[in-house]
Design an enzyme around this catalytic site. Structure first.
Site, mmCIF file in Angstrom:
data_model
loop_
_atom_site.group_PDB
_atom_site.id
_atom_site.type_symbol
_atom_site.label_atom_id
_atom_site.label_comp_id
_atom_site.label_asym_id
_atom_site.label_seq_id
_atom_site.Cartn_x
_atom_site.Cartn_y
_atom_site.Cartn_z
ATOM 1 N N SER A 295 0.845 -1.187 0.000
ATOM 2 C CA SER A 295 0.000 0.000 0.000
ATOM 3 C C SER A 295 0.889 1.250 0.000
ATOM 4 O O SER A 295 1.676 1.433 -0.927
ATOM 5 C CB SER A 295 -0.966 -0.032 1.186
ATOM 6 O OG SER A 295 -1.970 0.949 1.052
ATOM 7 N N ASP B 237 -8.517 -6.315 -4.767
ATOM 8 C CA ASP B 237 -8.182 -5.203 -3.874
ATOM 9 C C ASP B 237 -9.334 -4.210 -3.849
ATOM 10 O O ASP B 237 -9.742 -3.677 -4.883
ATOM 11 C CB ASP B 237 -6.903 -4.517 -4.349
ATOM 12 C CG ASP B 237 -6.302 -3.602 -3.298
ATOM 13 O OD1 ASP B 237 -7.055 -2.886 -2.607
ATOM 14 O OD2 ASP B 237 -5.063 -3.592 -3.167
ATOM 15 N N HIS C 237 -6.889 -6.086 -0.275
ATOM 16 C CA HIS C 237 -5.826 -5.093 -0.127
ATOM 17 C C HIS C 237 -4.732 -5.594 0.812
ATOM 18 O O HIS C 237 -4.939 -5.721 2.022
ATOM 19 C CB HIS C 237 -6.403 -3.784 0.390
ATOM 20 C CG HIS C 237 -5.396 -2.680 0.437
ATOM 21 N ND1 HIS C 237 -4.747 -2.216 -0.685
ATOM 22 C CD2 HIS C 237 -4.904 -1.949 1.485
ATOM 23 C CE1 HIS C 237 -3.919 -1.249 -0.341
ATOM 24 N NE2 HIS C 237 -3.993 -1.080 0.966
#
Length: 494
Positions: A170, A387, A423
């Site tokens: 991320s 995601d 994610h």
């Protein structure tokens, strides 16, 4: 699953023993850096004792304070340094070094100039953009941590690290690619998962579903969104010849939410044409009022609740908090800004503002990685197809542009997509496993990963394994043997 060799994880150098005490590091002099503390943390569980250093780096006369956290094993150092990334607006924290130190790494993390996860650091005391702190968070903080960490390694062990690696997902993935683009000498290998590299676009894209629902005056309840997700999976799951609750290749799934119109969804009532239109636009992704492309949408099979949440009475859109903070502190410089007045026209204006005002500092999508390739660096990129926060097509877009800029990339950078994975992990698909070790093997043994391992576990252990193929290949069932065994799959073109 390819075994991780003991030699790979525990390889040590002759100078692995410290040449000075932990506490003595507090007297070390480094440019614009103060060593606040250097203390020995005792052994705990399977982690050996280590030296924990907290340092502060500044950029006079700005008055900023980048707090840096370094961990140095007292015994069993493997000769490597590992930088660790953050998430959201948090550059990282003191806890980030614990796991790599337990594995024998000297490790570093940093708050990139501000504490906590709020975006409020972007504004100074007068309510204007604080560009020094924005730069610290965008790229300077990680670089300063790396420079300081390497200096402390050399001072403590009497020798530099043999190899340096960065590990992040991320924001951490963005930080890793920022290092490759801006400071190519910092790391030999980088693992970048779900990288937030298209920062100035994705944080505007993340408000898209809110704008769509406001414009339609039709906030869609969560149970209908969940039903649409389930319907897409049901329609496209078996396209790869294996029915396992996962869409192997979402690009090949063209399920139209129009098929749901008139059907009932739990306690939410029947799907309407307006509901189907909202869902279709979320899957499609942001568009200008004239219909032209802005960015990518949620993949079919992905969880709507990440960025398309609704709730309250009366029902209304509920933007993701990180998204909302970007709009409040960066785009509007107003912590009380209210999203309920957004329109498609104003959304376009905000999109252009975000890209034009902040890309030079925060966008991390420069496709020219020639300096990093030239110094022998290696990058493993991975992204979950499902995601729900950073849509994978943005990473594919970047990877394609790198290939266009530089030709073949397989000698230094490879991308892997994980079907059914959310994610940085989670979701129904087998989860990436051992991807960081794959980077280490590539750097130190010259073994480039053709696939990554992925496994699904329950409380008793691994119940399913799959290969994650190098993009654009997809895992394809050979037709015989258990569909829960990676050995029965091969990688083929889409």
């Amino acid at each position: 699953m390819r075994p991780v060799t003991i030699a790979l994880l525990l390889a040590a150098v002759a100078s692995a023993q410290p040449v000075r005490t932990c506490e003595n590091l507090q007297s070390l002099t480094l440019p614009n850096t103060t060593i606040e503390s250097a203390v020995t943390e005792p052994a705990a569980g399977n982690r050996a004792a280590f030296c924990r250093i907290t340092a502060v780096t500044t950029h006079p006369p700005a008055g900023d304070r980048i707090r840096i956290f370094i961990g140095l094993p007292l015994t069993g150092w493997n000769g490597r340094f590992q930088g660790v990334g953050g998430g959201g607006f948090s550059g990282g924290n003191a806890n980030g070094i614990a796991a790599p130190v337990a594995q024998g790494y000297a490790a570093g993390s940093t708050d990139t100039g501000h504490e906590g996860s709020s975006a409020s650091f972007a504004l100074d005391s007068t309510g204007h953009l604080n560009w020094q702190l924005i730069r610290d968070n965008a790229y300077l903080g990680i670089h300063e941590m790396t420079v300081t960490g390497k200096a402390l390694v050399a001072a403590f062990y009497g020798a530099a690290a043999n190899h340096s690696y960065f590990n992040g997902c991320s924001t951490g993935g963005r930080q890793g690619l920022s290092e490759a683009q801006r400071y190519p000498a910092d790391y030999d290998g980088i693992l970048a998962g779900a990288p937030a590299i298209n920062w100035t676009r994705l944080h505007v894209e993340q408000m898209w579903s809110t704008v769509v629902m406001l414009a339609a005056k039709n906030p869609v309840p969560q149970c209908k969104l969940a039903a649409a997700q389930a319907a897409a999976v049901a329609a496209c799951d078996a396209a790869d010849g294996v029915k396992d609750g996962v869409i192997e290749n979402p690009r090949a799934c063209a399920f139209d939410p129009k098929q749901l119109v008139g059907t009932s969804s739990a306690t939410c009532g029947a799907f309407t044409e307006a509901d189907a239109d909202v869902i279709r636009k979320i899957w499609q992704g942001p568009r200008r009022q004239d219909g032209s492309f802005l960015w990518y949408g949620l993949q079919r099979g992905g969880d709507f609740s990440g960025l398309s949440s609704t709730g309250g009475a009366p029902l209304s859109p509920r933007p993701n908090n990180i998204t909302l903070e970007w709009w409040r502190y960066f785009l509007n410089q107003n912590p009380q800004w209210d999203y309920s007045g957004l329109t498609p026209a104003s959304y376009e204006q905000y999109w252009d503002q975000s890209v034009e005002e902040f890309s030079a500092v925060l966008a991390t999508d420069n496709p020219d990685l020639s300096a990093y390739r030239g110094r022998g660096g290696k990058i493993v990129l991975w992204h979950g197809w499902s995601d729900q926060l950073i849509y994978p097509e943005g990473t594919i877009d970047y990877y394609n542009r790198v290939q266009k800029q530089m030709g073949t990339t397989s000698q230094f950078a490879r991308l892997f997509l994980a079907p059914g994975v959310g994610h940085c992990g989670g979701g129904p698909g087998p989860q990436p496993d051992g991807q960081f070790e794959a980077v280490v093997r590539w750097v130190e043994q010259g073994t480039a990963p053709d696939t990554l391992n992925a496994v699904l576990r329950d409380r008793n252990g691994v119940v399913r394994s799959r290969p994650l193929c190098q993009f654009p290949m997809v895992a394809t069932y050979k037709g015989t043997g258990s569909t829960d065994d990676a050995a029965n799959f091969t990688c083929k073109p889409q």
